[in-house]
Design an enzyme around this catalytic site. Structure first.
Site, PDB file in Angstrom:
ATOM      1  N   LEU A  90      15.471  61.807 -17.942  1.00 25.59           N
ATOM      2  CA  LEU A  90      15.338  62.991 -18.790  1.00 25.59           C
ATOM      3  C   LEU A  90      15.684  62.685 -20.245  1.00 25.59           C
ATOM      4  O   LEU A  90      15.596  63.562 -21.104  1.00 25.59           O
ATOM      5  CB  LEU A  90      16.276  64.094 -18.305  1.00 25.59           C
ATOM      6  N   SER A  91      16.089  61.457 -20.509  1.00 19.20           N
ATOM      7  CA  SER A  91      16.678  61.128 -21.806  1.00 19.20           C
ATOM      8  C   SER A  91      15.694  61.266 -22.973  1.00 19.20           C
ATOM      9  O   SER A  91      14.687  60.561 -23.047  1.00 19.20           O
ATOM     10  CB  SER A  91      17.232  59.701 -21.764  1.00 19.20           C
ATOM     11  N   ASN A  92      16.042  62.167 -23.887  1.00 23.18           N
ATOM     12  CA  ASN A  92      15.264  62.290 -25.118  1.00 23.18           C
ATOM     13  C   ASN A  92      15.528  61.088 -26.016  1.00 23.18           C
ATOM     14  O   ASN A  92      14.665  60.670 -26.783  1.00 23.18           O
ATOM     15  CB  ASN A  92      15.666  63.564 -25.868  1.00 23.18           C
ATOM     16  N   CYS A  94      16.058  57.912 -25.077  1.00 26.13           N
ATOM     17  CA  CYS A  94      15.251  56.738 -24.687  1.00 26.13           C
ATOM     18  C   CYS A  94      13.815  56.883 -25.195  1.00 26.13           C
ATOM     19  O   CYS A  94      13.236  55.948 -25.737  1.00 26.13           O
ATOM     20  CB  CYS A  94      15.251  56.571 -23.175  1.00 26.13           C
TER      21      CYS A  94
END
Ligand SMILES: *Cc1c(COP(=O)(O)O)cnc(C)c1O
Length: 360
Positions: A90-92, A94
């Protein structure tokens, strides 16, 4: 010009910090707008506005592109060809690393912590789709509920790249949070000052994930005389953990005599936990969209704005005044991740207003 590296000069009031980054590369659209925001559920005596830092450009990369202006400048300054970082699917952060690295001609490598057995499942959704379109190299590691940065793995990859190609890698901690990335929101605070925020508002409300954004705003507010009261909704860890991390960040910039608890008021905004959302939160996101057309994401800003309204309703004396500015940190692609689809399908009142035309 976008992509241009310049020598960095901090705002005057931040010049006394014990660490100052040397370079900054222009990636973000700055001076993002501030506008009134009629969030449903806000008590009548409060007025809320929103700083649209979801609109910083780089494919709507929110607060993360601001941090990468410092981190990737450092990478380029050091002559690195690769960037390695970590987060969850879910990492924005990355995804933003993938985009900005490509923009600057660097090769992105992402360590993603997840417990899915079939990695392919992840590849066509939300942030993962964008990272994939950027041709990011991705490495899936076992799910870590504590979101520790897999430092050893990242270092090992850097060594492998070095011995295979002779090229060096720049390692960015999860969320882009370290003393270098901190300067993103030091500069944003100067932008807020230029926009008249100190005169127009009493309180700031922000989302806290890896603490960098909150910590920078807290430090900046302190250094400029503490005109505002800063509140943060923690969406991934306990409130105490966040205070401890902020205390460590204070040490790193020579402000060890200060205590995080005096600079920010953190509330627990986790709800059902990171990456999980409650019916109430999702209803809230939809109502905000219908009534204000400001998109919130289910993992970060949706939880934080929901917590802000709850605090105003149940704990109004915690606010310094009644004029509150919410810092929208982005996260839009969280809405395009599979879990929300399942949820929308099962909720009757969220059924789409759609039918075949003409009816027969
Ligand atoms: C990363 C992120 C945050 C949290 O910022 P931190 O500096 O990591 O605390 C908030 N909102 C969105 C949309 C994010 O992607």
């Amino acid at each position: 010009m976008l992509g241009k590296i310049e020598t960095y000069h901090p705002p005057e009031w931040a010049a006394t910090l014990s660490y100052i980054p040397k370079k900054k590369v222009h990636l973000a659209m700055t001076n993002t707008p501030i506008h009134p925001w009629k969030v449903p559920g806000v008590p009548e005596d409060f007025t809320v506005s929103v700083k649209r830092d979801d609109l910083t450009g780089c494919a709507l990369s929110g607060n993360k592109v601001r941090k990468l202006e410092f981190l990737l400048a450092d990478a380029l300054h050091q002559g690195c060809r690769h960037v390695i970082t970590s987060g969850g699917p879910l990492s924005n952060h990355c995804r933003t690393v993938a985009l900005c690295a490509r923009q600057l001609g660097l090769t992105p490598h992402l360590f993603l912590s997840s417990d899915v057995t079939d990695v392919k499942q992840l590849l066509t959704e939300g942030n993962m789709l964008l990272s994939r379109l950027c041709g990011a190299h991705m490495y899936v590691t076992p799910f870590d509920p504590l979101f520790r940065t897999p430092e050893a793995d990242m270092k090992e990859l850097a060594q492998q790249i070095q011995s295979a190609s002779g090229e060096s890698s720049y390692i960015i901690p999860g969320g882009g949070t370290n003393k270098c990335g901190l300067f993103a929101y030091i500069d944003v605070f100067e932008e807020l000052i230029q926009q008249g925020v100190l005169e127009q508002f009493d309180d700031l409300f922000v989302t806290c994930g890896s603490t960098g954004t909150m910590a920078a705003l807290g430090i900046a507010n302190y250094l400029t005389g503490g005109h505002l009261r800063l509140h943060a909704a923690g969406i991934s860890k306990t409130v105490d953990t966040f205070y401890d991390t902020f205390d460590e960040e204070l040490l790193e910039v020579g402000l060890g005599h200060l205590k995080a608890r005096d600079l920010v008021r953190i509330v627990d905004g986790r709800g059902n936990g990171f990456g999980q959302f409650t019916d109430e939160e999702l209803d809230f996101i939809q109502r905000v969209m219908v009534e204000t057309s400001v998109p919130l994401d289910p993992n970060y800003t949706g939880k934080a704005a929901f917590s802000m309204v709850k605090e105003m309703q149940t704990n109004p004396s915690a606010f310094k005044g009644r004029r509150v500015l919410f810092i929208h940190t982005g996260g839009l692609f969280g809405l395009f991740h599979g879990q929300i689809k399942t949820f929308m399908e099962k909720k009757e009142e969220l059924q789409p207003r759609i039918r075949i035309w003409p009816e027969n």
